[in-house]
Design an enzyme around this catalytic site. Structure first.
Site, PDB file in Angstrom:
ATOM      1  N   THR A 181      -8.164 -10.403 -23.798  1.00 22.17           N
ATOM      2  CA  THR A 181      -8.912 -11.150 -22.467  1.00 22.17           C
ATOM      3  C   THR A 181      -8.428 -12.217 -21.987  1.00 22.17           C
ATOM      4  O   THR A 181      -7.563 -12.894 -22.864  1.00 22.17           O
ATOM      5  CB  THR A 181     -10.431 -11.608 -23.280  1.00 22.17           C
ATOM      6  OG1 THR A 181     -10.050 -12.594 -24.319  1.00 22.17           O
ATOM      7  CG2 THR A 181     -11.189 -10.600 -23.932  1.00 22.17           C
ATOM      8  N   GLU A 326     -14.569  -6.731 -23.519  1.00 26.26           N
ATOM      9  CA  GLU A 326     -15.129  -6.191 -25.009  1.00 26.26           C
ATOM     10  C   GLU A 326     -16.109  -5.180 -24.832  1.00 26.26           C
ATOM     11  O   GLU A 326     -16.488  -4.636 -26.009  1.00 26.26           O
ATOM     12  CB  GLU A 326     -16.131  -7.527 -25.730  1.00 26.26           C
ATOM     13  CG  GLU A 326     -15.164  -8.707 -26.186  1.00 26.26           C
ATOM     14  CD  GLU A 326     -14.823  -9.800 -24.891  1.00 26.26           C
ATOM     15  OE1 GLU A 326     -15.273  -9.306 -23.692  1.00 26.26           O
ATOM     16  OE2 GLU A 326     -14.374 -10.977 -25.260  1.00 26.26           O
ATOM     17  N   LYS A 434     -26.660 -29.372 -17.618  1.00 23.05           N
ATOM     18  CA  LYS A 434     -27.945 -29.963 -18.219  1.00 23.05           C
ATOM     19  C   LYS A 434     -27.902 -31.248 -17.716  1.00 23.05           C
ATOM     20  O   LYS A 434     -27.162 -32.462 -18.056  1.00 23.05           O
ATOM     21  CB  LYS A 434     -27.826 -29.915 -19.577  1.00 23.05           C
ATOM     22  CG  LYS A 434     -29.229 -30.241 -20.323  1.00 23.05           C
ATOM     23  CD  LYS A 434     -29.206 -29.776 -21.671  1.00 23.05           C
ATOM     24  CE  LYS A 434     -30.557 -29.315 -22.006  1.00 23.05           C
ATOM     25  NZ  LYS A 434     -30.720 -29.145 -23.725  1.00 23.05           N
ATOM     26  N   TRP A 439     -32.014 -27.775 -17.464  1.00 31.11           N
ATOM     27  CA  TRP A 439     -31.297 -26.946 -16.903  1.00 31.11           C
ATOM     28  C   TRP A 439     -30.940 -26.746 -15.681  1.00 31.11           C
ATOM     29  O   TRP A 439     -31.963 -26.114 -14.678  1.00 31.11           O
ATOM     30  CB  TRP A 439     -31.177 -25.524 -17.703  1.00 31.11           C
ATOM     31  CG  TRP A 439     -30.955 -25.477 -19.182  1.00 31.11           C
ATOM     32  CD1 TRP A 439     -31.957 -25.484 -20.186  1.00 31.11           C
ATOM     33  CD2 TRP A 439     -29.731 -25.671 -19.870  1.00 31.11           C
ATOM     34  NE1 TRP A 439     -31.448 -25.611 -21.553  1.00 31.11           N
ATOM     35  CE2 TRP A 439     -29.893 -25.904 -21.246  1.00 31.11           C
ATOM     36  CE3 TRP A 439     -28.366 -26.090 -19.684  1.00 31.11           C
ATOM     37  CZ2 TRP A 439     -28.924 -26.101 -22.322  1.00 31.11           C
ATOM     38  CZ3 TRP A 439     -27.229 -26.132 -20.338  1.00 31.11           C
ATOM     39  CH2 TRP A 439     -27.789 -26.439 -21.864  1.00 31.11           C
TER      40      TRP A 439
HETATM   41  P1  AMP Z   1     -13.888 -10.409 -18.472  1.00 31.09           P
HETATM   42  O1  AMP Z   1     -13.725  -9.989 -19.928  1.00 31.09           O
HETATM   43  O2  AMP Z   1     -12.443 -11.182 -18.048  1.00 31.09           O
HETATM   44  O3  AMP Z   1     -14.103  -9.122 -17.712  1.00 31.09           O
HETATM   45  O4  AMP Z   1     -14.915 -11.383 -18.302  1.00 31.09           O
HETATM   46  C1  AMP Z   1     -16.304 -11.035 -18.710  1.00 31.09           C
HETATM   47  C2  AMP Z   1     -17.068 -12.051 -18.118  1.00 31.09           C
HETATM   48  O5  AMP Z   1     -17.253 -12.042 -16.625  1.00 31.09           O
HETATM   49  C3  AMP Z   1     -18.738 -11.798 -18.587  1.00 31.09           C
HETATM   50  O6  AMP Z   1     -18.878 -12.444 -19.973  1.00 31.09           O
HETATM   51  C4  AMP Z   1     -19.375 -12.673 -17.401  1.00 31.09           C
HETATM   52  O7  AMP Z   1     -19.375 -14.074 -17.778  1.00 31.09           O
HETATM   53  C5  AMP Z   1     -18.586 -12.421 -16.135  1.00 31.09           C
HETATM   54  N1  AMP Z   1     -19.260 -11.526 -15.619  1.00 31.09           N
HETATM   55  C6  AMP Z   1     -18.674 -10.200 -15.432  1.00 31.09           C
HETATM   56  N2  AMP Z   1     -19.657  -9.381 -14.621  1.00 31.09           N
HETATM   57  C7  AMP Z   1     -20.189 -10.263 -13.897  1.00 31.09           C
HETATM   58  C8  AMP Z   1     -21.391 -10.200 -12.931  1.00 31.09           C
HETATM   59  N3  AMP Z   1     -21.582  -9.027 -12.373  1.00 31.09           N
HETATM   60  N4  AMP Z   1     -21.788 -11.346 -12.527  1.00 31.09           N
HETATM   61  C9  AMP Z   1     -21.604 -12.524 -13.154  1.00 31.09           C
HETATM   62  N5  AMP Z   1     -20.748 -12.663 -14.152  1.00 31.09           N
HETATM   63  C10 AMP Z   1     -20.087 -11.677 -14.543  1.00 31.09           C
END
Ligand code: AMP
Length: 539
Positions: A181, A326, A434, A439
């Site tokens: 990641t 994940e 916050k 929030w």
């Molecule tokens: P990654 O593992 O790099 O794909 O990142 C995952 C994270 O991206 C998630 O935990 C979210 O915080 C963010 N994320 C993924 N898809 C979306 C979405 N459609 N809208 C908002 N945040 C998203």
């Protein structure tokens, strides 16, 4: 019932038997070529032979550092089909993280694009576990490199047996893939994908209520193949006989628009930054995008204004989805239920800008202080996820327990869930602001700012405040030739939010720093803003 194993080799066999005439359109440095699946599957067997000859055994890791193209697709299937592990490496990480990832995964062989060799040359003394580096290039002769043990992909394939058998000895729970990641804090963490997980996730991509991927489609994954397996699209597409357009090295919005027009792409997938760029290209050029039946957008929140622009102006259906490295990644998709289609346009848009309904096969819940939040669209809590394509730990990592507890993945995303079960990401736990004990959602403010027609993109962060602990500051990039002031932006927000939500400052910037996969890099932005506002560090 029979206990047949859900493996990637079954997918390869299916494609070679039933879709030899379907094609992959692949853009590389050498140009764009159209290759039938007949050839692709033959080359998968050949690559399997090459790897076996190099001594790659079951469970060994084979890394790829590559753009989206046919050779990478071949690696996607050949590596797991001999029981080895496809380790897709993010080409935009720092040299230090690149060495860390290769060592942590214990990659034995690397498949690397010709133009990405300089990345590896910089860390050549730090990756002693790598025994062989295979250069993926269209050229006949290998270009000069300071790396040792380098061979040419094409020469090795030519010498290899096209009838090399794929392994029969694969259990569906064996490791098939590994992806680190691009976390914004700490070292990257490895996520393992099993054959079973990829197989079931692929099936889910074919459901009508999800991506509806099928043989009829021409799919263009713009999301990199090093980012959560390009959202699993290459796996499902080869299996289903879907035509694939792989846009290759550094595709610009113009290149994407041309590929869509020329190859009649029906579904394209990528992060919002890609689609903001494409919108600008469509505004400038005259492209025919009428073949598109779906833009699949995820990775960060899709701004409402962007969804509206694609759908009203260009008649391109836009589907917002949510997932993580994940989670393979599909968890939710924003599609309307049949009876929601009668709602008025604004209400529909509101629903489709949410992250949407959980896909069949996955379970979710929102949790606040150990209690499940009600589905009322108001209460907020952390999103927890479980299911057959959700990781249950990080690869060789002791910190796993924080994220994986009680049989659930704790996503770190704060959500509300409405009466219909549709999820809305309010923020990352660490990005919530916050202020005076209340929030404020940075995501909601960003969405509102990006709905302004002069705004290209916007990110909102918390800055320390002596009175309120934290206050929001917005960073806005304007579209070309637009001139708006801080006051204009505040006035635009005022009717939409409670007074305390209005950012103290709206900074007009040239650019917002991004992560290697195109998401706002809020940590760097905070530092930049701190410097700009000369704020003192609260610690
Ligand atoms: P990654 O593992 O790099 O794909 O990142 C995952 C994270 O991206 C998630 O935990 C979210 O915080 C963010 N994320 C993924 N898809 C979306 C979405 N459609 N809208 C908002 N945040 C998203």
């Amino acid at each position: 019932m029979m206990q047949t194993q859900l493996t990637l080799t079954t997918m390869v066999r299916h494609a070679e038997k039933y879709f030899p005439n379907k094609t992959v359109i692949s853009r590389t440095l050498g140009g764009v070529q159209t290759i039938p699946y007949r050839k692709i599957t033959e080359r998968i067997h050949r690559l399997a032979g090459v790897l076996k000859n190099l001594g790659v055994k079951k469970g060994d890791k084979v890394g790829t550092i590559a753009w989206n193209h046919h050779r990478h697709l071949e690696a996607y299937f050949a590596i797991p089909s001999i029981g080895a592990v496809l380790h897709t490496i993010n080409l935009r990480v720092s040299p230090d993280d690149l060495a860390y990832i290769i060592n942590h995964a214990e990659d034995k062989v690397l498949l690397v694009d010709e133009d990405l060799f300089p990345l590896l040359e910089r860390i050549k003394d730090q990756i002693s576990n790598v025994e062989k580096i295979i250069m993926m290039t269209d050229k006949d002769d290998l270009p000069e490199t300071s790396l040792k043990n380098v061979a040419s992909y094409e020469s090795l394939l030519q010498e290899s047996d096209p009838d090399t058998a794929l392994s029969e000895d694969i259990n569906e729970n064996d490791m098939a893939g590994l992806c680190y990641t691009s976390g914004t804090t700490g070292r990257p963490k490895g996520v393992v994908y099993s054959h079973r997980g990829i197989y079931l996730h692929s099936l889910a991509l074919g459901l009508k209520d999800t991506a509806e991927l099928s043989e009829e489609d021409t799919a263009m994954p713009v999301v990199p193949m090093f980012h959560v397996n390009a959202w699993g699209i290459p796996f499902a597409a080869l299996w289903f006989g879907t035509t694939q357009v792989l846009p290759g090295p550094m595709p610009t919005p113009q290149i994407l628009a041309e590929l869509i027009e020329e190859h009649q792409v029906t579904i394209a997938a990528g992060v919002p930054t890609i689609w903001l760029g494409l919108l600008q290209a469509l505004e400038k050029g005259n492209y025919d995008t009428s073949s598109l039946r779906c833009i699949l957008c995820g990775g960060s929140a899709a701004p409402k204004g962007m969804i509206r622009a694609f759908e009203s102006k260009y008649k391109i259906p836009f589907v917002h989805a949510y997932g993580m490295t994940e989670t393979s990644p599909i968890v939710t998709l924003a599609r309307l239920k049949s009876y929601q289609r009668d709602l008025d346009e604004e209400e529909r848009l509101e629903l489709r800008a949410r992250q949407g309904m959980v896909v069949p096969g996955i379970e979710i819940k929102g949790v606040n202080e150990n209690r499940e939040i009600p589905h009322d669209g108001e209460a907020v809590g952390e999103l927890l996820v479980r299911g057959p394509w959700i990781a249950d730990s990080y690869y060789k990592n002791d910190r796993s327990e924080d994220s994986f507890r009680d049989g659930w993945l704790h996503t770190g995303d704060v959500v509300n869930i409405d009466e219909e079960g549709s999820v809305k990401i309010v923020d990352r736990t660490k990005d919530m602001i916050k202020s005076g004990g209340e929030w404020i959602s940075s995501a909601d403010l960003e969405n509102a700012l990006m709905a302004h027609e002069a705004v290209f993109e916007a990110a909102v962060i918390a800055v320390p405040d002596p009175k309120w602990q934290e206050r929001p500051v917005a960073c806005v990039v304007l579209k070309e030739n637009e001139k708006l002031t801080e006051e204009d932006m505040k006035q635009f927000l005022e009717p939409q939010f409670a007074k305390f939500w209005i950012p103290d400052r709206v900074l007009i910037m040239d650019e917002i720093p991004k992560t290697s996969v195109g998401k706002f890099l809020k940590r760097a932005l905070r530092d930049q803003v701190k410097e700009q506002l000369s704020l003192s560090d609260p610690s």
